[in-house]
Design a protein around this motif. Structure first.
Motif, PDB file in Angstrom:
ATOM      1  N   LEU A  20     -17.190  10.661  -0.656  1.00  0.00           N
ATOM      2  CA  LEU A  20     -15.756  10.403  -0.509  1.00  0.00           C
ATOM      3  C   LEU A  20     -15.516   9.186   0.377  1.00  0.00           C
ATOM      4  N   PHE A  21     -16.282   9.084   1.454  1.00  0.00           N
ATOM      5  CA  PHE A  21     -16.150   7.928   2.353  1.00  0.00           C
ATOM      6  C   PHE A  21     -16.439   6.621   1.626  1.00  0.00           C
ATOM      7  N   PHE A  22     -17.542   6.583   0.876  1.00  0.00           N
ATOM      8  CA  PHE A  22     -17.913   5.336   0.204  1.00  0.00           C
ATOM      9  C   PHE A  22     -16.979   5.031  -0.960  1.00  0.00           C
ATOM     10  N   PHE A  23     -16.424   6.063  -1.592  1.00  0.00           N
ATOM     11  CA  PHE A  23     -15.432   5.817  -2.637  1.00  0.00           C
ATOM     12  C   PHE A  23     -14.194   5.154  -2.039  1.00  0.00           C
ATOM     13  N   ILE A  24     -13.699   5.708  -0.937  1.00  0.00           N
ATOM     14  CA  ILE A  24     -12.516   5.134  -0.286  1.00  0.00           C
ATOM     15  C   ILE A  24     -12.816   3.739   0.248  1.00  0.00           C
ATOM     16  N   ALA A  25     -14.009   3.553   0.813  1.00  0.00           N
ATOM     17  CA  ALA A  25     -14.381   2.241   1.359  1.00  0.00           C
ATOM     18  C   ALA A  25     -14.376   1.160   0.289  1.00  0.00           C
ATOM     19  N   GLN A  26     -14.623   1.545  -0.949  1.00  0.00           N
ATOM     20  CA  GLN A  26     -14.656   0.563  -2.044  1.00  0.00           C
ATOM     21  C   GLN A  26     -13.319   0.387  -2.746  1.00  0.00           C
ATOM     22  N   THR A  27     -12.367   1.291  -2.507  1.00  0.00           N
ATOM     23  CA  THR A  27     -11.120   1.259  -3.288  1.00  0.00           C
ATOM     24  C   THR A  27      -9.850   1.114  -2.458  1.00  0.00           C
ATOM     25  N   TYR A  28      -9.927   1.218  -1.139  1.00  0.00           N
ATOM     26  CA  TYR A  28      -8.717   1.252  -0.310  1.00  0.00           C
ATOM     27  C   TYR A  28      -7.902  -0.031  -0.389  1.00  0.00           C
ATOM     28  N   LEU A  29      -8.514  -1.125  -0.822  1.00  0.00           N
ATOM     29  CA  LEU A  29      -7.831  -2.421  -0.827  1.00  0.00           C
ATOM     30  C   LEU A  29      -6.563  -2.418  -1.669  1.00  0.00           C
ATOM     31  N   MET A  30      -6.506  -1.572  -2.682  1.00  0.00           N
ATOM     32  CA  MET A  30      -5.318  -1.545  -3.536  1.00  0.00           C
ATOM     33  C   MET A  30      -4.064  -1.155  -2.751  1.00  0.00           C
ATOM     34  N   LEU A  31      -4.255  -0.496  -1.614  1.00  0.00           N
ATOM     35  CA  LEU A  31      -3.113  -0.109  -0.780  1.00  0.00           C
ATOM     36  C   LEU A  31      -2.409  -1.320  -0.173  1.00  0.00           C
ATOM     37  N   PHE A  32      -3.090  -2.456  -0.113  1.00  0.00           N
ATOM     38  CA  PHE A  32      -2.542  -3.652   0.529  1.00  0.00           C
ATOM     39  C   PHE A  32      -2.070  -4.700  -0.473  1.00  0.00           C
ATOM     40  N   SER A  33      -2.020  -4.326  -1.738  1.00  0.00           N
ATOM     41  CA  SER A  33      -1.559  -5.261  -2.761  1.00  0.00           C
ATOM     42  C   SER A  33      -0.035  -5.308  -2.779  1.00  0.00           C
ATOM     43  N   PRO A  34       0.541  -6.424  -3.223  1.00  0.00           N
ATOM     44  CA  PRO A  34       1.992  -6.518  -3.330  1.00  0.00           C
ATOM     45  C   PRO A  34       2.500  -5.834  -4.592  1.00  0.00           C
ATOM     46  N   VAL A  35       3.802  -5.741  -4.713  1.00  0.00           N
ATOM     47  CA  VAL A  35       4.410  -5.261  -5.947  1.00  0.00           C
ATOM     48  C   VAL A  35       4.429  -6.422  -6.937  1.00  0.00           C
ATOM     49  N   ILE A  36       3.728  -6.259  -8.063  1.00  0.00           N
ATOM     50  CA  ILE A  36       3.587  -7.361  -9.021  1.00  0.00           C
ATOM     51  C   ILE A  36       3.775  -6.845 -10.438  1.00  0.00           C
ATOM     52  N   GLY A  37       3.774  -7.768 -11.402  1.00  0.00           N
ATOM     53  CA  GLY A  37       3.858  -7.401 -12.804  1.00  0.00           C
ATOM     54  C   GLY A  37       5.125  -6.632 -13.129  1.00  0.00           C
ATOM     55  N   ASP A  38       5.022  -5.704 -14.067  1.00  0.00           N
ATOM     56  CA  ASP A  38       6.180  -4.915 -14.482  1.00  0.00           C
ATOM     57  C   ASP A  38       6.701  -4.015 -13.373  1.00  0.00           C
ATOM     58  N   ASP A  39       5.880  -3.773 -12.358  1.00  0.00           N
ATOM     59  CA  ASP A  39       6.346  -2.960 -11.234  1.00  0.00           C
ATOM     60  C   ASP A  39       7.501  -3.633 -10.507  1.00  0.00           C
TER      61      ASP A  39
END
Length: 461
Positions: A20-39
Motif C-alpha cells: 500500500l505504501f509503495f502504491f501510494i508513493a507511485q500514484t499520489y502525484l495526481m492529487l497535485f494536478s490542476p483541473v484540466i480538460g473536460d473537467d
C-alpha cells in the motif's frame, strides 16, 4: 490442503502495508494536478444550472436525454455521477482527493477479482498491486488520472465488481451475488460503449465451470439490447422523428466523437496506437523529460529492495495454481472492446495526430489487462535457471517504476502547472471582488487568451 493455509497471516499483513505504501508513493502525484480538460467544464456545472435556472435533477435528465437522442449514447450511469460529483466536490483539492479515492476503489475491485480468480492467492494479488502503478502514465490529453473522475474508473469499478460477484456465485451458489452481478454489469454498460463487449468474459467463465453456456445468457442479452438501442437512437430515431431539440448540442448536431467513419488505414493506426499506449514508458519515450529529486531516488531504491525480498521469500507461492489462460482471454476481450474507438470520426483523426505514446481514456481499462501479460513474462523469467534472475527483475521493475514516476512528475509540475496558476489567479481575482462593481447584463472582455474557458459565465457564477 486449502491454498489459503499456505500463507502466514502476520507476514501477509506486513506485506500488505508495504504494498500500500509503495502504491501510494507511485500514484499520489495526481492529487497535485490542476483541473484540466473536460473537467474544466464539468466543474462549472453548478454555475451552469444556476444560469439555466434548472435544479440538479433536471440537469441530470438533460444530460442523459441529450446524449441519447442526439448521439445515440446510453450514458445513464455517467451523467448522474458526474453532476453529483462536481456538486459535492467543488474545490480543486476536493475534486482531486475524491478522484484519487475512486481510482483506489477501481483498483481494489480489480484486485478482488484477481484474488478470486487466482484461487485466493494473496501473494499473486499483492504483487499485481505493486506492479499496477508502473503502467499508470499521466498525459496532458484525455488522461483518466488527471481528468474525467467519473468515467473509465467507474466502468472498471462496476465491471470487475460484477465479474467478482459472478465468480463468487460459482463457489457459494447464492443468487444474491448473481443478481447484483447483473445489475452492476447493466450499470457498467451505461458508462461507455466498450462495456457491452466485456460480457464475453462471463461466457468464458461459465463455459469453463459448467462446460456449457448456462448462467451468462442474461449478460449476452444485456449486451445485445444495449447494442440495438445504440443503433436505433444513432441512426433510426432521428430519421423517423427528425432532428430533436437539444440543450447540450446544436439542432441536428452532436458530439463528433459519436460520428461513425471507418477508414481502414486511420482506424488501424488508431487501434495500434491505443494498444501501444498501455505499455510502460511509451509516453516518456516520445514526449517527455523526467523530473525527480534525491528522495524519489531513495524511495525507488527501497522499492527495488522490497521487490527483491518479496520474490525471494514468496516465489514458491506467487504463481501457485495460477491459470494464465483466463487472463489472456481477459486481454482479448479488452482488445475487442477497443474496436469502437477505430470507428469514431473524431478519434481516428485526433489520436494519430497526437502520435506515439498517447492514448484515449479506454487505456485505463487496458492497464488492468496488460499488467497480467507482464506478470506472465515474470513467471517465465523466474523459471529460468539463473541465480541472478530475481536481481534482474527487481532492478528492472525499480528502474521502470522510477522513470514512469519521474515522467508523471514532469507532467504535473512542468507541463500542467501553468494551467493551475491561470485558474488560481482568475479565481482569486473574482473572490477579491474584481467584478463587484460591474452592473448586471454587462459585457466582460478577457484580453488575455491564456485564460481560455475560465472566462465563461458559469465560472464567474
Amino acid at each position: 490442503m486449502k491454498n489459503i493455509k499456505l500463507y502466514p497471516k502476520k507476514r501477509v499483513i506486513y506485506e500488505i502495508y508495504f504494498c500500500l505504501f509503495f502504491f501510494i508513493a507511485q500514484t499520489y502525484l495526481m492529487l497535485f494536478s490542476p483541473v484540466i480538460g473536460d473537467d474544466t467544464f464539468n466543474s462549472l456545472l453548478t454555475g451552469y444550472y444556476i444560469i439555466l435556472e434548472k435544479n440538479i435533477f433536471e440537469i441530470i435528465y438533460i444530460y442523459i436525454r441529450d446524449w441519447l437522442v442526439t448521439n445515440g449514447r446510453i450514458h445513464f450511469t455517467i451523467p448522474p455521477l458526474t453532476v453529483i460529483f462536481f456538486e459535492f466536490f467543488n474545490t480543486v483539492a476536493l475534486i482531486k482527493i475524491a478522484h484519487y479515492v475512486l481510482i483506489l476503489l477501481s483498483v481494489f475491485s480489480f484486485l478482488y477479482f484477481i484474488y478470486l480468480s487466482s484461487k485466493k492467492n494473496i501473494y499473486f494479488t499483492l504483487f499485481i498491486f505493486i506492479l499496477l502503478p508502473i503502467f499508470f502514465q499521466y498525459r496532458d490529453w484525455h488522461d483518466p488520472f488527471l481528468m474525467f473522475p467519473t468515467h473509465y474508473n467507474i466502468l472498471v469499478l462496476l465491471y470487475f465488481t460484477s465479474v467478482s460477484l459472478f465468480l463468487k456465485n460459482f463457489d457459494q451458489q447464492k443468487k444474491i451475488y448473481y443478481y447484483f452481478s447483473i445489475i452492476l454489469y447493466i450499470l457498467a454498460c451505461g458508462t461507455f460503449e466498450p462495456a457491452i463487449f466485456l460480457s464475453i468474459l462471463y461466457v468464458y467463465y461459465d463455459y469453463k465451470k459448467n462446460k456449457k453456456i448456462q448462467k451468462n445468457k442474461i449478460f449476452i442479452k444485456v449486451s445485445i439490447l444495449f447494442f440495438l438501442l445504440i443503433i436505433y437512437f444513432r441512426f433510426i430515431n432521428s430519421f423517423i422523428f427528425g432532428p430533436i431539440e437539444s440543450t447540450l448540442f446544436s439542432k441536428g448536431g452532436g458530439y463528433d466523437g459519436s460520428e461513425i467513419n471507418f477508414d481502414l488505414i486511420k482506424s488501424s493506426i488508431t487501434i495500434i496506437l491505443q494498444f501501444i499506449g498501455s505499455f510502460p514508458l511509451t509516453f516518456l519515450i516520445k514526449n517527455q523529460s523526467i523530473n525527480f529529486n534525491y528522495l524519489d531516488v531513495i524511495i525507488f531504491i527501497l522499492f527495488g529492495i522490497f521487490v527483491y525480498f518479496f520474490l525471494k521469500k514468496n516465489s514458491k507461492f506467487l504463481f501457485s495454481r495460477i491459470n494464465f489462460e483466463q487472463y489472456f482471454v481477459l486481454n482479448i476481450v479488452i482488445f475487442i472492446a477497443l474496436m469502437p474507438l477505430g470507428l469514431s470520426a473524431k478519434y481516428i483523426v485526433d489520436l494519430p495526430n497526437k502520435g506515439f505514446g498517447y492514448a484515449h481514456l479506454p487505456v485505463y481499462l487496458q492497464y488492468f489487462g496488460i499488467v497480467l501479460i507482464f506478470l506472465y513474462l515474470i513467471f517465465k523469467i523466474l523459471n529460468i535457471k539463473n541465480k541472478y534472475k530475481i536481481h534482474f527483475i527487481a532492478v528492472l521493475l525499480s528502474l521502470v517504476s522510477f522513470l514512469n514516476f519521474s515522467s508523471n512528475k514532469n507532467i504535473i509540475y512542468e507541463t500542467l502547472y501553468p494551467q493551475k496558476i491561470i485558474r488560481d489567479n482568475a479565481a482569486k481575482s473574482f473572490q477579491k471582488g474584481l467584478l463587484d462593481n460591474i452592473n448586471d447584463f454587462s459585457n466582460i472582455v478577457f484580453w488575455e487568451s491564456n485564460y481560455q474557458i475560465w472566462k465563461r459565465p458559469e465560472f464567474i457564477t
